[in-house]
Scaffold this motif. Structure first.
Motif, PDB file in Angstrom:
ATOM      1  N   MET A   1      11.961 -16.362   6.309  1.00 42.31           N
ATOM      2  CA  MET A   1      10.875 -16.395   5.265  1.00 42.31           C
ATOM      3  C   MET A   1      10.144 -14.653   5.510  1.00 42.31           C
ATOM      4  O   MET A   1       9.995 -14.336   6.280  1.00 42.31           O
ATOM      5  N   ALA A   2      10.114 -14.215   4.010  1.00 42.28           N
ATOM      6  CA  ALA A   2       9.706 -13.008   3.861  1.00 42.28           C
ATOM      7  C   ALA A   2       8.064 -12.820   4.237  1.00 42.28           C
ATOM      8  O   ALA A   2       7.271 -13.769   3.849  1.00 42.28           O
ATOM      9  N   PHE A   3       7.843 -11.690   4.833  1.00 43.84           N
ATOM     10  CA  PHE A   3       6.279 -11.718   5.152  1.00 43.84           C
ATOM     11  C   PHE A   3       5.668 -10.589   4.430  1.00 43.84           C
ATOM     12  O   PHE A   3       4.643 -10.390   4.646  1.00 43.84           O
ATOM     13  N   ALA A   4       6.551  -9.703   3.495  1.00 42.02           N
ATOM     14  CA  ALA A   4       5.851  -8.683   2.779  1.00 42.02           C
ATOM     15  C   ALA A   4       6.464  -8.615   1.304  1.00 42.02           C
ATOM     16  O   ALA A   4       7.549  -9.331   1.315  1.00 42.02           O
ATOM     17  N   LYS A   5       6.055  -7.910   0.674  1.00 40.57           N
ATOM     18  CA  LYS A   5       6.540  -7.789  -0.915  1.00 40.57           C
ATOM     19  C   LYS A   5       6.323  -5.976  -1.008  1.00 40.57           C
ATOM     20  O   LYS A   5       5.484  -5.411  -0.613  1.00 40.57           O
ATOM     21  N   LEU A   6       7.279  -5.614  -1.796  1.00 42.42           N
ATOM     22  CA  LEU A   6       7.560  -4.238  -2.127  1.00 42.42           C
ATOM     23  C   LEU A   6       5.993  -3.893  -3.090  1.00 42.42           C
ATOM     24  O   LEU A   6       5.792  -4.435  -4.110  1.00 42.42           O
ATOM     25  N   GLY A   7       5.279  -3.049  -2.317  1.00 44.78           N
ATOM     26  CA  GLY A   7       4.232  -2.568  -2.987  1.00 44.78           C
ATOM     27  C   GLY A   7       4.484  -1.402  -4.123  1.00 44.78           C
ATOM     28  O   GLY A   7       3.872  -1.449  -5.367  1.00 44.78           O
ATOM     29  N   ALA A   8       5.307  -0.445  -3.798  1.00 42.33           N
ATOM     30  CA  ALA A   8       5.593   0.647  -4.509  1.00 42.33           C
ATOM     31  C   ALA A   8       6.747   1.447  -3.965  1.00 42.33           C
ATOM     32  O   ALA A   8       7.068   1.301  -2.739  1.00 42.33           O
ATOM     33  N   VAL A   9       7.434   2.161  -4.976  1.00 45.95           N
ATOM     34  CA  VAL A   9       8.528   3.151  -4.720  1.00 45.95           C
ATOM     35  C   VAL A   9       7.720   4.645  -4.587  1.00 45.95           C
ATOM     36  O   VAL A   9       7.288   4.881  -5.494  1.00 45.95           O
ATOM     37  N   VAL A  10       7.347   5.327  -3.366  1.00 42.91           N
ATOM     38  CA  VAL A  10       6.988   6.436  -3.292  1.00 42.91           C
ATOM     39  C   VAL A  10       8.031   7.759  -3.242  1.00 42.91           C
ATOM     40  O   VAL A  10       8.871   7.649  -2.343  1.00 42.91           O
ATOM     41  N   LEU A  11       7.675   8.628  -4.058  1.00 45.69           N
ATOM     42  CA  LEU A  11       8.685   9.631  -3.915  1.00 45.69           C
ATOM     43  C   LEU A  11       7.876  10.843  -3.206  1.00 45.69           C
ATOM     44  O   LEU A  11       6.862  11.323  -3.975  1.00 45.69           O
ATOM     45  N   ASP A  12       8.393  11.426  -2.259  1.00 44.87           N
ATOM     46  CA  ASP A  12       7.626  12.682  -1.959  1.00 44.87           C
ATOM     47  C   ASP A  12       8.333  13.987  -2.766  1.00 44.87           C
ATOM     48  O   ASP A  12       9.266  13.864  -3.506  1.00 44.87           O
ATOM     49  N   CYS A  13       7.295  14.946  -3.089  1.00 45.13           N
ATOM     50  CA  CYS A  13       7.460  15.968  -4.034  1.00 45.13           C
ATOM     51  C   CYS A  13       6.618  16.995  -3.840  1.00 45.13           C
ATOM     52  O   CYS A  13       5.503  17.126  -3.100  1.00 45.13           O
ATOM     53  N   PRO A  14       6.707  18.288  -4.278  1.00 51.66           N
ATOM     54  CA  PRO A  14       5.797  19.223  -4.109  1.00 51.66           C
ATOM     55  C   PRO A  14       4.418  19.225  -5.260  1.00 51.66           C
ATOM     56  O   PRO A  14       3.581  19.696  -4.716  1.00 51.66           O
ATOM     57  N   ASP A  15       4.803  18.632  -6.312  1.00 46.61           N
ATOM     58  CA  ASP A  15       3.682  18.613  -7.266  1.00 46.61           C
ATOM     59  C   ASP A  15       3.872  17.203  -7.550  1.00 46.61           C
ATOM     60  O   ASP A  15       4.481  16.610  -8.867  1.00 46.61           O
ATOM     61  N   PRO A  16       2.868  16.415  -7.236  1.00 47.30           N
ATOM     62  CA  PRO A  16       2.817  14.987  -7.589  1.00 47.30           C
ATOM     63  C   PRO A  16       2.580  14.465  -9.252  1.00 47.30           C
ATOM     64  O   PRO A  16       3.062  13.751  -9.652  1.00 47.30           O
ATOM     65  N   LEU A  17       1.533  15.318  -9.727  1.00 50.35           N
ATOM     66  CA  LEU A  17       1.057  14.889 -11.076  1.00 50.35           C
ATOM     67  C   LEU A  17       2.371  15.383 -11.818  1.00 50.35           C
ATOM     68  O   LEU A  17       2.593  14.769 -12.891  1.00 50.35           O
ATOM     69  N   ALA A  18       2.990  16.815 -11.594  1.00 49.85           N
ATOM     70  CA  ALA A  18       3.949  17.053 -12.680  1.00 49.85           C
ATOM     71  C   ALA A  18       5.090  16.004 -12.402  1.00 49.85           C
ATOM     72  O   ALA A  18       5.740  15.688 -13.571  1.00 49.85           O
ATOM     73  N   LEU A  19       5.535  15.489 -11.395  1.00 47.68           N
ATOM     74  CA  LEU A  19       6.640  14.420 -11.315  1.00 47.68           C
ATOM     75  C   LEU A  19       6.207  13.408 -11.949  1.00 47.68           C
ATOM     76  O   LEU A  19       7.052  12.647 -12.672  1.00 47.68           O
ATOM     77  N   ALA A  20       4.881  12.968 -12.008  1.00 47.20           N
ATOM     78  CA  ALA A  20       4.492  11.565 -12.345  1.00 47.20           C
ATOM     79  C   ALA A  20       4.414  11.638 -13.716  1.00 47.20           C
ATOM     80  O   ALA A  20       4.960  10.748 -14.526  1.00 47.20           O
ATOM     81  N   GLU A  21       4.180  12.767 -14.117  1.00 46.96           N
ATOM     82  CA  GLU A  21       4.417  12.910 -15.634  1.00 46.96           C
ATOM     83  C   GLU A  21       5.622  13.110 -16.220  1.00 46.96           C
ATOM     84  O   GLU A  21       5.970  12.383 -17.452  1.00 46.96           O
ATOM     85  N   PHE A  22       6.584  13.521 -15.456  1.00 50.67           N
ATOM     86  CA  PHE A  22       8.127  13.367 -15.991  1.00 50.67           C
ATOM     87  C   PHE A  22       8.633  11.862 -15.916  1.00 50.67           C
ATOM     88  O   PHE A  22       9.050  11.337 -17.024  1.00 50.67           O
ATOM     89  N   TYR A  23       8.045  11.329 -14.950  1.00 50.55           N
ATOM     90  CA  TYR A  23       8.384   9.533 -14.913  1.00 50.55           C
ATOM     91  C   TYR A  23       7.802   8.988 -16.181  1.00 50.55           C
ATOM     92  O   TYR A  23       8.150   7.807 -16.550  1.00 50.55           O
ATOM     93  N   ALA A  24       6.509   9.244 -16.307  1.00 49.01           N
ATOM     94  CA  ALA A  24       5.910   8.406 -17.416  1.00 49.01           C
ATOM     95  C   ALA A  24       6.633   9.003 -18.547  1.00 49.01           C
ATOM     96  O   ALA A  24       6.649   7.914 -19.432  1.00 49.01           O
ATOM     97  N   ALA A  25       6.923   9.978 -18.850  1.00 49.43           N
ATOM     98  CA  ALA A  25       7.653  10.150 -20.333  1.00 49.43           C
ATOM     99  C   ALA A  25       8.864   9.570 -20.102  1.00 49.43           C
ATOM    100  O   ALA A  25       9.457   9.011 -21.115  1.00 49.43           O
ATOM    101  N   VAL A  26       9.742   9.198 -19.036  1.00 50.76           N
ATOM    102  CA  VAL A  26      10.667   8.496 -18.949  1.00 50.76           C
ATOM    103  C   VAL A  26      10.606   6.945 -19.034  1.00 50.76           C
ATOM    104  O   VAL A  26      11.356   6.005 -19.946  1.00 50.76           O
ATOM    105  N   VAL A  27       9.775   6.642 -18.333  1.00 50.64           N
ATOM    106  CA  VAL A  27       9.744   4.888 -18.077  1.00 50.64           C
ATOM    107  C   VAL A  27       8.416   4.454 -18.933  1.00 50.64           C
ATOM    108  O   VAL A  27       8.081   3.194 -18.793  1.00 50.64           O
ATOM    109  N   GLY A  28       7.537   5.284 -19.086  1.00 54.00           N
ATOM    110  CA  GLY A  28       6.301   4.923 -19.773  1.00 54.00           C
ATOM    111  C   GLY A  28       5.259   4.780 -18.693  1.00 54.00           C
ATOM    112  O   GLY A  28       5.343   5.140 -17.513  1.00 54.00           O
TER     113      GLY A  28
END
Length: 120
Positions: A1-28
């Motif tokens: 039986m599983a004891f956890a669920k996936l909370g998020a996929v986290v990407l390391d990067c030099p500029d979190p806001l810029a990369l979040a804006e890229f993916y927001a444009a791609v997936v919403g």
């Protein structure tokens, strides 16, 4: 039986806001700064994405016979050519799209993480 669920996929990067804006444009969604050096992508369908500042970040190499890409995101799209054009306009780079007849193509996001556009 599983004891956890996936909370998020986290990407390391030099500029979190810029990369979040890229993916927001791609997936919403909306980039939502949470803590210093951390941005969540809120309000999109699918697995939650987050972006974490990583000083000294070195992007994965793809393909690399002496190393691993670690992971990649598969993003399903209805029109491969249109999606490719949009991804490139947002700053993605082509890693492997030589075989135009297969149902997937490989790109890197602006921080260098590999992702695939896959025909649905």
């Amino acid at each position: 039986m599983a004891f956890a669920k996936l909370g998020a996929v986290v990407l390391d990067c030099p500029d979190p806001l810029a990369l979040a804006e890229f993916y927001a444009a791609v997936v919403g969604g909306t980039p939502t700064p949470a803590d210093e050096g951390w941005v969540d992508l809120a309000g999109h369908g699918g697995t939650p994405l987050a972006f974490q500042e990583a000083p000294g970040f070195v992007p994965p190499k793809w393909p690399a016979p002496d190393g691993s890409q670690q992971f990649h995101l598969d993003l399903t799209v209805e029109d491969m050519d249109a999606a490719e054009k949009q991804a490139l306009a947002l700053g993605a780079t082509v890693l492997d799209a030589a075989d135009r007849d297969r149902n997937w193509r490989v790109y890197a996001d602006p921080a260098g993480h590999p992702f695939c556009l896959c025909a649905c």
